[in-house]
Design an enzyme around this catalytic site. Structure first.
Site, PDB file in Angstrom:
ATOM      1  N   CYS A  95      44.870  26.055  95.927  1.00 43.58           N
ATOM      2  CA  CYS A  95      45.118  24.974  96.861  1.00 43.58           C
ATOM      3  C   CYS A  95      46.110  25.466  97.891  1.00 43.58           C
ATOM      4  CB  CYS A  95      45.695  23.752  96.145  1.00 43.58           C
ATOM      5  SG  CYS A  95      44.593  22.997  94.942  1.00 43.58           S
ATOM      6  N   GLY A 131      41.191  26.259  99.887  1.00 39.46           N
ATOM      7  CA  GLY A 131      40.523  25.093  99.320  1.00 39.46           C
ATOM      8  C   GLY A 131      39.680  24.391 100.360  1.00 39.46           C
ATOM      9  N   ASN A 164      50.584  22.992  94.519  1.00 37.62           N
ATOM     10  CA  ASN A 164      49.657  24.111  94.345  1.00 37.62           C
ATOM     11  C   ASN A 164      49.998  24.789  93.020  1.00 37.62           C
ATOM     12  OD1 ASN A 164      49.594  27.470  95.691  1.00 37.62           O
ATOM     13  ND2 ASN A 164      48.013  26.421  94.551  1.00 37.62           N
ATOM     14  N   GLY A 165      49.009  24.893  92.133  1.00 39.66           N
ATOM     15  CA  GLY A 165      49.237  25.538  90.843  1.00 39.66           C
ATOM     16  C   GLY A 165      48.571  24.764  89.725  1.00 39.66           C
ATOM     17  N   TYR A 199      42.947  39.346  96.930  1.00 36.00           N
ATOM     18  CA  TYR A 199      42.008  38.651  97.806  1.00 36.00           C
ATOM     19  C   TYR A 199      42.215  37.163  98.005  1.00 36.00           C
ATOM     20  CZ  TYR A 199      39.443  38.293  93.280  1.00 36.00           C
ATOM     21  OH  TYR A 199      39.083  38.119  91.965  1.00 36.00           O
TER      22      TYR A 199
END
Length: 510
Positions: free
Chosen positions: A12, A44, A122-123, A286
């Site tokens: 995210c 995302g 995020n996570g 990446y």
């Protein structure tokens, strides 16, 4: 390899903005948030949400959420309704927990005893099940399966020792960080400030940028008096498009307060003694955009070093080096430079073809690669090709590409992978296929070259990857020591390689 083919979901992206100076601001905060979030779209594509505040006491919150890309989720009429904010946070989502539904879209807003808070995350929490039970024992219901709602409700709980009429948000955030050690980067908006928070292991990225007038953007003499606002983002790649200068990273365990008056560190929550940081190493491989900066080094440069290291570890007799467009291009260039072989393009990408896994029947699905790539035959016919990729996850997409190249005239195709084999799932915010789906755990891996039709296949080693990543950090620390009295050599460096080695930075709870 592009994520839709590899089966790996990014994660995210979070972004926040606080206007500096007098309020109401002349800065179009909603536009800044939209542009910043658009630059994080690679993290995302499922949904996007935004919450703005006027920063008054009590504040007025305005929110908008939508499914799909940022451009779809925030049409012009929605942005028009959001134009009066002085600060705000936003989020673009790829679900790792919770279903793909609008109700799981962030940021989450809840009423607390002391007013509304908004949270973007995020996570993925490694001990979410235990925390969900704790929240429910307090009589709080949860309406979604998202970890982010769980974090929001945990922050809303009054911690011990807090006085009823004086909310201590630093204590609440520290209490949350004590309850769950990883993995999260958080933005918490309350009244007229945004708190930027990174877990003690620093598993997910978070950095701060300074919004400047265009005339001052590339000037070395700009100071905080020139600041038009402050932004905070999962990646620094979002700063350039909004006219912001990279300021610094949020450190592992750090709680930063961002207000119209500036940026201030409120606390740093330590890791257990002896534990190293655990920044996700695949951000470099990446996940991140190549122009982002982590730990003082550009992602593109690290990927080039990975390619150089790969050429040292896995040389081969060949005529040309190329890549599957386009995420592995820096690694392929590094491999070519180190090996002395020319870099050429062997594939032309059609950017307007849909994802290969949604083709309606087997024949069209098999033609998906041919629809997405055209062979640049004149560049490689009659030649031996080294094809550099950043990963082989399931192995079901690289095989048709090799077949395409050989049918177009390549005499040999040697696959070189600029990361080690992925063998284990991630429980910290990356949607990796199950252990059984990963090609590295299948019997076919013993002869993967034969399985995918290549003449040879070799991967970068874990040691080679870690060396390529940390080499730039060491160089930066030495440079800092030479040009200033600041000694950064004491800052500990560590990266999470759990999906490669099975060694997770903390003990998992299930």
């Amino acid at each position: 390899m592009e994520f839709e083919e590899s089966g790996i979901g990014e994660e995210c992206g979070v972004f926040g903005c606080v206007a500096a100076g007098e309020w109401p601001t002349q800065l179009e905060v909603a536009q800044v948030l939209t542009l910043g979030l658009t630059a994080l779209q690679h993290r995302g594509q499922e949904s996007a949400g935004m919450v703005l505040s006027n920063g008054a006491s009590p504040p007025t919150y305005t929110a908008h959420k939508g499914m799909g890309l940022v451009s779809t989720a925030f049409p012009p009429d929605a942005l028009q309704k959001l134009r009066y904010g002085n600060l705000g946070i936003c989020h673009t989502r790829y679900s790792t927990t919770g279903n793909s539904e609008l109700q799981n879209c962030q940021p989450f807003v809840v009423d607390t005893l002391h007013g509304k808070i908004a949270v973007a995350h995020n996570g993925e929490l490694v001990n979410a099940q235990r925390l969900r039970k704790k929240v429910m024992r307090h009589g709080v219901g949860l309406s979604t399966g998202s970890d982010s709602e769980l974090i929001t409700q945990l922050l809303a709980l009054t911690p011990p020792m807090e006085e009823l009429d004086a909310p201590d948000w630093v204590a609440r955030i520290k209490n949350l960080m004590t309850e769950t050690p990883t993995s999260y980067s958080l933005l918490v908006m309350y009244k007229d400030v945004v708190y930027a928070v990174r877990d003690p292991y620093g598993n997910r990225p978070l950095c701060i940028g300074q919004l400047l007038p265009v005339s001052k953007l590339h000037s070395s003499g700009s100071g905080e008096e020139d600041t038009e606002g402050w932004v905070v983002s999962s990646e620094s790649c979002s700063f350039q498009s909004i006219g912001a200068k990279y300021y610094r990273e949020v450190l592992p365990g750090e709680i930063v307060q961002i207000s119209k008056n500036g940026v201030k560190t409120l606390s740093i929550v330590p890791r257990p003694e002896g534990d190293l940081p655990a920044f996700c190493i695949f951000e470099y491989v990446y996940f991140a955009r190549p122009d982002s900066i982590f730990e003082g080094q550009m992602v593109y440069t690290v990927r080039q070093r990975c390619g150089r290291q790969l050429a040292i570890e896995a040389p081969t007799d060949a005529d040309v080096v190329s890549t599957v467009p386009e995420s592995a291009t820096p690694a392929a260039l590094g491999y070519a430079q180190q090996s002395g072989l020319p870099y050429i393009e062997v594939l032309c990408k059609n950017r307007y073809v849909g994802r290969t896994f949604i083709q309606p029947n087997t024949r069209l699905r098999q033609l998906g690669v041919a629809k997405k790539f055209g062979a640049l035959t004149d560049n490689f016919a009659g030649k031996r090709v080294v094809l550099v990729d950043d990963s082989i996850v399931r192995g079901n997409t690289i095989a048709p590409i090799i077949k395409l190249l050989k049918e177009a005239g390549a005499t040999e195709v040697h696959i070189r992978v600029a990361s080690p084999p992925i063998k284990f799932p991630c429980y910290m915010g990356i949607n990796i296929p199950t252990k059984e789906e990963l090609i590295a755990n299948k019997p076919e891996f013993q002869d993967i070259a034969g399985y995918i039709g290549a003449d040879s296949v070799q991967y970068l080693t874990v040691e080679g990857l870690v060396s390529a990543v940390q080499q730039g950090i060491s160089s930066m620390q030495e440079k800092d020591k030479m040009i200033s009295s600041r000694n950064t050599s004491g800052r500990r460096v560590g990266h999470c390689t759990a999906c490669l080695t099975g060694k997770y930075p903390i003990e998992l709870e299930w």
